[in-house]
Design a protein around this motif. Structure first.
Motif, PDB file in Angstrom:
ATOM      1  N   VAL A  70       0.742  -1.090   0.084  1.00  0.00           N
ATOM      2  CA  VAL A  70      -0.094   0.346   0.034  1.00  0.00           C
ATOM      3  C   VAL A  70       0.753   1.420  -0.001  1.00  0.00           C
ATOM      4  O   VAL A  70       1.920   1.339   0.831  1.00  0.00           O
ATOM      5  N   LEU A  71       0.525   2.117  -0.918  1.00  0.00           N
ATOM      6  CA  LEU A  71       1.030   3.478  -0.823  1.00  0.00           C
ATOM      7  C   LEU A  71      -0.019   4.637  -0.476  1.00  0.00           C
ATOM      8  O   LEU A  71      -0.795   4.570  -1.437  1.00  0.00           O
ATOM      9  N   ALA A  72      -0.168   5.092   0.618  1.00  0.00           N
ATOM     10  CA  ALA A  72      -1.348   5.980   0.774  1.00  0.00           C
ATOM     11  C   ALA A  72      -0.643   7.679   0.723  1.00  0.00           C
ATOM     12  O   ALA A  72       0.137   7.842   1.655  1.00  0.00           O
ATOM     13  N   ARG A  73      -1.065   8.159  -0.255  1.00  0.00           N
ATOM     14  CA  ARG A  73      -0.470   9.436  -0.505  1.00  0.00           C
ATOM     15  C   ARG A  73      -1.222  10.521   0.661  1.00  0.00           C
ATOM     16  O   ARG A  73      -2.238  10.617   0.866  1.00  0.00           O
ATOM     17  N   PRO A  74      -0.537  11.470   1.033  1.00  0.00           N
ATOM     18  CA  PRO A  74      -1.055  12.439   1.865  1.00  0.00           C
ATOM     19  C   PRO A  74      -1.898  13.512   1.385  1.00  0.00           C
ATOM     20  O   PRO A  74      -2.769  14.212   1.818  1.00  0.00           O
ATOM     21  N   ARG A  75      -1.746  13.592   0.011  1.00  0.00           N
ATOM     22  CA  ARG A  75      -2.563  14.520  -0.663  1.00  0.00           C
ATOM     23  C   ARG A  75      -2.577  13.919  -1.999  1.00  0.00           C
ATOM     24  O   ARG A  75      -1.933  12.958  -2.767  1.00  0.00           O
ATOM     25  N   ASN A  76      -3.701  14.676  -2.759  1.00  0.00           N
ATOM     26  CA  ASN A  76      -4.100  13.892  -4.093  1.00  0.00           C
ATOM     27  C   ASN A  76      -3.136  14.364  -5.050  1.00  0.00           C
ATOM     28  O   ASN A  76      -3.052  15.747  -5.355  1.00  0.00           O
ATOM     29  N   LEU A  77      -2.366  13.618  -6.008  1.00  0.00           N
ATOM     30  CA  LEU A  77      -1.542  14.037  -6.983  1.00  0.00           C
ATOM     31  C   LEU A  77      -2.254  13.736  -8.468  1.00  0.00           C
ATOM     32  O   LEU A  77      -1.393  13.965  -9.324  1.00  0.00           O
ATOM     33  N   GLY A  78      -3.447  13.049  -8.530  1.00  0.00           N
ATOM     34  CA  GLY A  78      -3.934  13.008  -9.580  1.00  0.00           C
ATOM     35  C   GLY A  78      -3.776  11.402 -10.057  1.00  0.00           C
ATOM     36  O   GLY A  78      -2.605  10.850  -9.564  1.00  0.00           O
ATOM     37  N   PRO A  79      -4.394  10.872 -11.111  1.00  0.00           N
ATOM     38  CA  PRO A  79      -4.427   9.597 -11.392  1.00  0.00           C
ATOM     39  C   PRO A  79      -3.050   9.370 -12.207  1.00  0.00           C
ATOM     40  O   PRO A  79      -2.467   8.193 -12.063  1.00  0.00           O
ATOM     41  N   HIS A  80      -2.522  10.370 -13.095  1.00  0.00           N
ATOM     42  CA  HIS A  80      -1.257  10.120 -13.679  1.00  0.00           C
ATOM     43  C   HIS A  80      -0.251   9.774 -12.656  1.00  0.00           C
ATOM     44  O   HIS A  80       0.930   8.969 -13.036  1.00  0.00           O
ATOM     45  N   ALA A  81      -0.085  10.328 -11.648  1.00  0.00           N
ATOM     46  CA  ALA A  81       1.025  10.028 -10.451  1.00  0.00           C
ATOM     47  C   ALA A  81       1.104   8.792 -10.223  1.00  0.00           C
ATOM     48  O   ALA A  81       2.059   8.278 -10.169  1.00  0.00           O
ATOM     49  N   SER A  82      -0.119   8.253 -10.042  1.00  0.00           N
ATOM     50  CA  SER A  82      -0.262   6.792  -9.664  1.00  0.00           C
ATOM     51  C   SER A  82       0.124   5.896 -10.805  1.00  0.00           C
ATOM     52  O   SER A  82       0.769   4.894 -10.551  1.00  0.00           O
ATOM     53  N   PHE A  83      -0.256   6.106 -11.965  1.00  0.00           N
ATOM     54  CA  PHE A  83      -0.014   5.379 -13.096  1.00  0.00           C
ATOM     55  C   PHE A  83       1.662   5.133 -13.080  1.00  0.00           C
ATOM     56  O   PHE A  83       2.136   4.152 -13.157  1.00  0.00           O
ATOM     57  N   ASN A  84       2.240   6.396 -13.134  1.00  0.00           N
ATOM     58  CA  ASN A  84       3.502   6.587 -13.457  1.00  0.00           C
ATOM     59  C   ASN A  84       4.530   6.059 -12.297  1.00  0.00           C
ATOM     60  O   ASN A  84       5.429   5.454 -12.451  1.00  0.00           O
ATOM     61  N   ASP A  85       4.016   6.024 -11.017  1.00  0.00           N
ATOM     62  CA  ASP A  85       4.515   5.521 -10.014  1.00  0.00           C
ATOM     63  C   ASP A  85       4.646   3.957 -10.038  1.00  0.00           C
ATOM     64  O   ASP A  85       5.643   3.253  -9.806  1.00  0.00           O
ATOM     65  N   GLY A  86       3.599   3.356 -10.446  1.00  0.00           N
ATOM     66  CA  GLY A  86       3.147   2.087 -10.664  1.00  0.00           C
ATOM     67  C   GLY A  86       4.363   1.487 -11.664  1.00  0.00           C
ATOM     68  O   GLY A  86       4.934   0.512 -11.506  1.00  0.00           O
ATOM     69  N   ILE A  87       4.745   2.405 -12.840  1.00  0.00           N
ATOM     70  CA  ILE A  87       5.313   2.020 -13.788  1.00  0.00           C
ATOM     71  C   ILE A  87       6.905   1.804 -13.325  1.00  0.00           C
ATOM     72  O   ILE A  87       7.510   1.053 -13.505  1.00  0.00           O
ATOM     73  N   ASP A  88       7.119   2.962 -12.258  1.00  0.00           N
ATOM     74  CA  ASP A  88       8.506   2.807 -11.949  1.00  0.00           C
ATOM     75  C   ASP A  88       8.802   1.586 -10.770  1.00  0.00           C
ATOM     76  O   ASP A  88       9.616   1.050 -10.655  1.00  0.00           O
ATOM     77  N   TRP A  89       7.714   1.352  -9.990  1.00  0.00           N
ATOM     78  CA  TRP A  89       7.789   0.247  -9.126  1.00  0.00           C
ATOM     79  C   TRP A  89       7.891  -1.150  -9.864  1.00  0.00           C
ATOM     80  O   TRP A  89       8.432  -1.926  -9.335  1.00  0.00           O
ATOM     81  N   ALA A  90       7.067  -1.264 -10.925  1.00  0.00           N
ATOM     82  CA  ALA A  90       7.041  -2.831 -11.632  1.00  0.00           C
ATOM     83  C   ALA A  90       8.396  -2.979 -11.880  1.00  0.00           C
ATOM     84  O   ALA A  90       9.528  -2.536 -12.286  1.00  0.00           O
ATOM     85  N   ARG A  91       8.483  -4.551 -11.594  1.00  0.00           N
ATOM     86  CA  ARG A  91       9.654  -5.112 -11.818  1.00  0.00           C
ATOM     87  C   ARG A  91       9.610  -6.597 -12.371  1.00  0.00           C
ATOM     88  O   ARG A  91      10.253  -7.319 -12.567  1.00  0.00           O
ATOM     89  N   ALA A  92       8.276  -7.036 -12.513  1.00  0.00           N
ATOM     90  CA  ALA A  92       7.872  -8.459 -13.028  1.00  0.00           C
ATOM     91  C   ALA A  92       8.165  -8.520 -14.510  1.00  0.00           C
ATOM     92  O   ALA A  92       8.168  -7.646 -15.128  1.00  0.00           O
TER      93      ALA A  92
END
Length: 333
Positions: free
Chosen positions: A61-83
């Motif tokens: 779980v990554l719980a943001r303290p403020r809303n950065l918008g959906p694109h920030a979530s998509f792009n952080d997910g891309i950076d996190w992925a390693r599979a």
């Protein structure tokens, strides 16, 4: 066996989150990780996410303290992925049983395939537990070259890749890069076109996901067909101004996309005018003429001839046009 990472962006979707994540965790994938990214929800989303993580070590779980918008979530997910493979699954959507295994299998068999997608069930209900498609034992896949995929996008002027089913090769996603914040509704189409520059795609008619449509969904913020046409045009123009600019067929494909959007806008204008929505019809017609000036004098009849539902659409248009006359006649009788 292949590994899969799934990112679940969530905002105010606590009522949907458990169903979404459960549909991922029950996939037949041994090496699986799920990252829930919450964008400062004020409902119980974070509590639900943390309970899911406590119940299953595959969930983070990554719980943001403020809303950065959906694109920030998509792009952080891309950076996190390693599979080996990667999917972005919004928290109000679900995977069909066996979807990840089917997608991974076709990409394992075809190393040149970097994007796979399938059929989707559209669920307009607000029930957090929608009916699920029956499990499929096998999927018949069609392999499309990258050039064929681009051609289809441009010839139709739309996105035919359902987001909840789009499993990609992670190494290629890293090359393709992030989603563009400047494209709030059609960012995925522009990403799929970047994938088409790098290899093939696989598609199946088997149901791979369930997409929710409700008043709070992201797609609901674009309210009219004109809004959507503007968004689609922005995706094509962005692609051909950047990654797609060096394509040998860039000029032809861009013209093809603009013509497709113009033709759709023209006939939508006719339909809305017949229904009495003159303001929307005017916006659509202006858009059509801007992209294809010839539509100011010649109706794009070839667009209708290419459609399998032409007779049905013409029938509806005729009925809409005749309705005011019928009402006037009935009133004077």
């Amino acid at each position: 066996m292949a590994s899969v990472d799934v990112v679940v962006p969530s905002y105010q979707y606590g009522r949907y989150l458990r169903g979404c994540v459960t549909s991922v965790l029950t996939q037949d994938i041994a090496d699986l990780r799920v990252l829930i990214i919450d964008n400062a929800s004020t409902d119980d989303s974070v509590e639900v996410a943390r309970r899911l993580a406590a119940e299953d070590r595959r969930v983070e779980v990554l719980a943001r303290p403020r809303n950065l918008g959906p694109h920030a979530s998509f792009n952080d997910g891309i950076d996190w992925a390693r599979a080996d493979y990667f999917l972005i699954l919004c928290a109000d959507d679900l995977l069909a049983p066996g979807a990840l295994a089917r997608a991974a299998a076709v990409m394992e068999r075809h190393p040149g395939v970097h994007l796979s997608y399938g059929g989707v069930v559209i669920d307009s209900a607000t029930d957090p537990r929608p009916s699920r498609p029956a499990p499929a034992t096998a999927a018949g896949w069609r392999i499309l070259s990258g050039s064929a995929l681009l051609e289809r996008f441009c010839r139709t002027g739309r996105n035919h890749v359902p987001g909840p089913t789009a499993v990609v090769r992670t190494s290629i996603q890293k090359q393709v890069g992030h989603y563009r914040r400047t494209l709030p509704q059609t960012d995925d189409l522009e990403v799929w076109m970047r994938f088409a520059l790098r290899g093939d795609a696989a598609e199946t008619d088997v149901i791979q996901g369930i997409a929710r449509v409700h008043p709070l969904s992201q797609s609901a913020s674009s309210r009219t067909v004109h809004d959507w046409n503007v968004e689609f045009l922005a995706a094509f123009e962005t692609f051909f101004a950047d990654d797609g600019a060096a394509l040998p067929q860039a000029g032809r494909l861009r013209r093809l996309a603009r013509r497709a959007l113009a033709e759709r806008a023209y006939w939508c204008a006719a339909s809305h005018l017949a229904r009495g929505d003159a303001a929307l019809a005017r916006d659509l017609l202006r858009f059509s003429v801007r992209l294809a000036p010839s539509t100011a004098v010649l109706p794009p009849l070839t667009a209708l001839l290419r459609r399998p539902d032409t007779l049905e659409r013409l029938g509806r248009l005729s009925a809409d046009l005749a309705a005011p006359l019928r009402r006037r006649f009935d009133g004077s009788a």
